[in-house]
Design a protein around this motif. Structure first.
Motif, short mmCIF file in Angstrom:
data_model
loop_
_atom_site.label_atom_id
_atom_site.label_comp_id
_atom_site.label_asym_id
_atom_site.label_seq_id
_atom_site.Cartn_x
_atom_site.Cartn_y
_atom_site.Cartn_z
N ARG A 114 -9.20 -1.26 -5.20
CA ARG A 114 -8.88 -2.45 -5.99
C ARG A 114 -7.38 -2.67 -5.95
O ARG A 114 -6.60 -1.76 -5.68
CB ARG A 114 -9.36 -2.27 -7.43
CG ARG A 114 -8.68 -1.12 -8.17
CD ARG A 114 -9.46 -0.76 -9.40
NE ARG A 114 -8.79 0.22 -10.23
CZ ARG A 114 -8.74 1.52 -9.99
NH1 ARG A 114 -9.33 2.01 -8.92
NH2 ARG A 114 -8.10 2.35 -10.80
N THR A 115 -6.98 -3.87 -6.25
CA THR A 115 -5.57 -4.24 -6.26
C THR A 115 -5.09 -4.31 -7.70
O THR A 115 -5.72 -4.98 -8.53
CB THR A 115 -5.37 -5.60 -5.58
OG1 THR A 115 -5.83 -5.51 -4.24
CG2 THR A 115 -3.90 -6.00 -5.60
N VAL A 116 -4.01 -3.65 -7.98
CA VAL A 116 -3.42 -3.70 -9.31
C VAL A 116 -2.12 -4.48 -9.21
O VAL A 116 -1.24 -4.12 -8.40
CB VAL A 116 -3.13 -2.27 -9.83
CG1 VAL A 116 -2.41 -2.31 -11.16
CG2 VAL A 116 -4.42 -1.48 -9.93
N GLN A 117 -2.03 -5.56 -9.96
CA GLN A 117 -0.78 -6.34 -9.97
C GLN A 117 0.24 -5.61 -10.85
O GLN A 117 -0.09 -5.19 -11.96
CB GLN A 117 -1.04 -7.74 -10.56
CG GLN A 117 -1.99 -8.58 -9.71
CD GLN A 117 -1.40 -8.93 -8.36
OE1 GLN A 117 -1.99 -8.69 -7.32
NE2 GLN A 117 -0.21 -9.48 -8.36
N VAL A 118 1.44 -5.47 -10.34
CA VAL A 118 2.45 -4.73 -11.09
C VAL A 118 3.60 -5.64 -11.53
O VAL A 118 3.93 -5.74 -12.70
CB VAL A 118 2.99 -3.53 -10.27
CG1 VAL A 118 4.03 -2.76 -11.06
CG2 VAL A 118 1.84 -2.62 -9.86
N ARG B 108 5.18 -5.79 -6.25
CA ARG B 108 4.22 -6.84 -6.60
C ARG B 108 2.88 -6.25 -6.96
O ARG B 108 2.33 -6.53 -8.02
CB ARG B 108 4.08 -7.80 -5.42
CG ARG B 108 2.96 -8.82 -5.57
CD ARG B 108 3.38 -10.17 -5.09
NE ARG B 108 4.33 -10.76 -6.01
CZ ARG B 108 5.07 -11.85 -5.76
NH1 ARG B 108 4.97 -12.43 -4.59
NH2 ARG B 108 5.91 -12.32 -6.63
N SER B 109 2.33 -5.45 -6.07
CA SER B 109 0.98 -4.94 -6.33
C SER B 109 0.74 -3.67 -5.54
O SER B 109 1.47 -3.36 -4.60
CB SER B 109 -0.07 -5.98 -5.93
OG SER B 109 -0.04 -6.17 -4.53
N ILE B 110 -0.29 -2.96 -5.97
CA ILE B 110 -0.70 -1.74 -5.27
C ILE B 110 -2.20 -1.80 -5.05
O ILE B 110 -2.94 -2.18 -5.97
CB ILE B 110 -0.40 -0.49 -6.14
CG1 ILE B 110 1.08 -0.43 -6.51
CG2 ILE B 110 -0.79 0.77 -5.41
CD1 ILE B 110 1.38 0.74 -7.42
N ASP B 111 -2.66 -1.47 -3.87
CA ASP B 111 -4.09 -1.30 -3.62
C ASP B 111 -4.37 0.18 -3.74
O ASP B 111 -3.73 0.99 -3.05
CB ASP B 111 -4.47 -1.76 -2.20
CG ASP B 111 -4.39 -3.28 -2.07
OD1 ASP B 111 -4.65 -3.77 -0.96
OD2 ASP B 111 -4.06 -3.97 -3.06
N LEU B 112 -5.29 0.50 -4.61
CA LEU B 112 -5.60 1.91 -4.75
C LEU B 112 -7.07 2.15 -4.98
O LEU B 112 -7.84 1.21 -5.17
CB LEU B 112 -4.76 2.53 -5.88
CG LEU B 112 -4.55 1.72 -7.15
CD1 LEU B 112 -5.80 1.66 -8.01
CD2 LEU B 112 -3.43 2.34 -7.97
#
Lengths: 330, 113
Positions: A114-118, B108-112
């Protein structure tokens, strides 16, 4: 049937390269009970000439049929049903070896990717440390400037001559950064201002945490002006807020008229620029007007000082500016 | 090369998010670099594996998006993309401009998983 976990996959034994696929089970389940549910686990099988890696979600509690998610290790994705139902007991960890990604460990009871927006600045920690420094300095009424320049531009000598003139007039302090040695601190000492050297070792810039650590000892009560002499470097220091109120770019006449254009990240962020070693102008083909024009091109509202620390030219105007900046408040 | 300092800070940031999300693996890290951030994407790509080695992000793909420099002038109201990396309104020459995120390097974002 898998000899390790006892799963019965009907006819779907895993073959690869003609060899029966055996797998060790390597996931953590604290199962010491049997449970009725239908699920598959990750396995490799050859089917229709394609090799698939399947990752299945366990649906605990489901009793009829099952859904599973397929993760395909190659391009042609297609769904097909597995006409099998089985029970199996996870009593021990297992891992799957399969041909596509040796380092891949299939998931069992974990969610899929899944992608987590940071949306957070990478240097947020440095920024936070800088903000803490700035607050600390504001609370004590200390105007703080971050002097940035290339190595050898004359920052240290400028500061030595500045401190001499401020001595007895305005309490100042200096934090100076270099990769190695405390040579600069030694030169700056003895002119009425506390000085602290930070040796950055391999780092090419000071950071806010380093500066924060020395502030209490180098900025005694009553200090009105703090100079931070950064590591000689026109590139990296521009990216690291130290908690200063503003940056001062220092540029000597021997470095070329177009320096500001070459380093816009710094020069556009410095409301004050000090052009040094102007006593050398007769020996150079450099024109001060061109340097001024280039400084203004990158930062139209820049305030420029042209000085020679060695001959004292322009130093009075520079020092008066510092005193008025402190008096003006911030 | 300060991109290594930045890559180290980025890895720490990624580790924090991964821990919060109970992730076991980081697949992809997307970073946005403003034109005035002082970060060179190639240098960051170079430094990334060094900083990420032996961490949960060790095999993650790093994507660095470069943002164009868009200036919003407070003096004349014009908002436009700047050709040169100077925060000066090209319409009226004012420095009273909002550079937006141009000085930022942002995760911006991380795919995990």
């Amino acid at each position: 049937m898998c000899k390790d976990c006892g799963c019965e996959e009907g006819n779907a034994r895993a073959y690869f390269d003609g060899k029966a696929h055996e797998h060790d089970h390597d996931h953590e389940h604290d199962h010491d009970h049997a449970h009725d549910h239908e699920h598959d686990h990750a396995h490799v099988h050859a089917d229709d000439g394609h090799v698939h890696v399947h990752v299945h979600l366990h649906l605990h509690g489901a009793t009829v049929g099952h859904d599973h998610v397929h993760v395909y290790a190659h391009d042609d994705e297609h769904e097909h049903d597995h006409p099998h139902a089985h029970e199996h007991f996870h009593a021990h960890p297992h891992e799957h070896a399969h041909p596509h990604e040796p380092s891949h460990e299939p998931e069992h009871d974990t969610p899929r990717a899944r992608t987590v927006q940071v949306e957070e600045r990478v240097l947020a920690k440095n920024d936070q440390a800088a903000a803490v420094n700035r607050t600390w300095l504001d609370e004590r009424g200390v105007l703080t400037v971050n002097l940035i320049s290339s190595p050898g531009s004359g920052k240290t000598e400028l500061l030595v001559q500045t401190l001499k003139r401020l001595h007895g007039r305005l309490p100042a302090a200096v934090v100076v950064g270099d990769q190695q040695t405390d040579n600069d601190a030694r030169r700056l000492a003895g002119h009425g201002a506390p000085v602290r050297q930070i040796e950055t070792q391999a780092a090419c810039h000071l950071n806010a945490t380093q500066v924060g650590e020395v502030l209490p000892e180098v900025v005694p009560p009553g200090t009105r002006l703090l100079f931070v002499e950064n590591v000689g470097n026109l590139v990296c220091p521009a990216a690291f807020d130290l908690g200063e109120h503003f940056k001062i770019a220092v540029l000597s006449v021997t470095e070329g008229e177009d320096k500001p254009l070459k380093y816009p990240v710094l020069f556009s962020d410095a409301p004050v620029a000090v052009v040094t070693k102007v006593d050398l102008l007769p020996h150079l083909d450099v024109r001060l007007e061109t340097i001024r024009a280039n400084l203004k091109r990158v930062r139209p509202d820049v305030t420029i000082f042209e000085v020679s620390a060695r001959t004292s030219v322009g130093m009075d105007v520079w020092v008066e500016y510092l005193e008025s900046a402190v008096a003006r408040g911030f | 090369m300060h991109e290594l300092s930045i890559a180290v800070a980025l890895v720490a940031q990624v580790q924090e998010v991964a821990a919060r999300e109970n992730a076991t693996r980081v697949l992809r890290v997307v970073v946005v670099a403003g034109r005035l951030s002082g970060v060179e994407p190639d240098a960051l790509h170079f430094a990334w594996p060094l900083a990420a080695e032996d961490t949960i992000a060790a095999h993650a793909e790093l994507v660095v998006e470069a943002l164009p420099l868009t200036l919003s002038c407070r003096a004349c109201g014009v908002s436009a993309e700047a050709d040169e990396p100077f925060p000066i309104c090209e319409a009226c020459g004012s420095v009273d401009v909002d550079v937006g995120a141009a000085r930022d390097l942002r995760l911006r974002s991380i795919d995990l998983e």
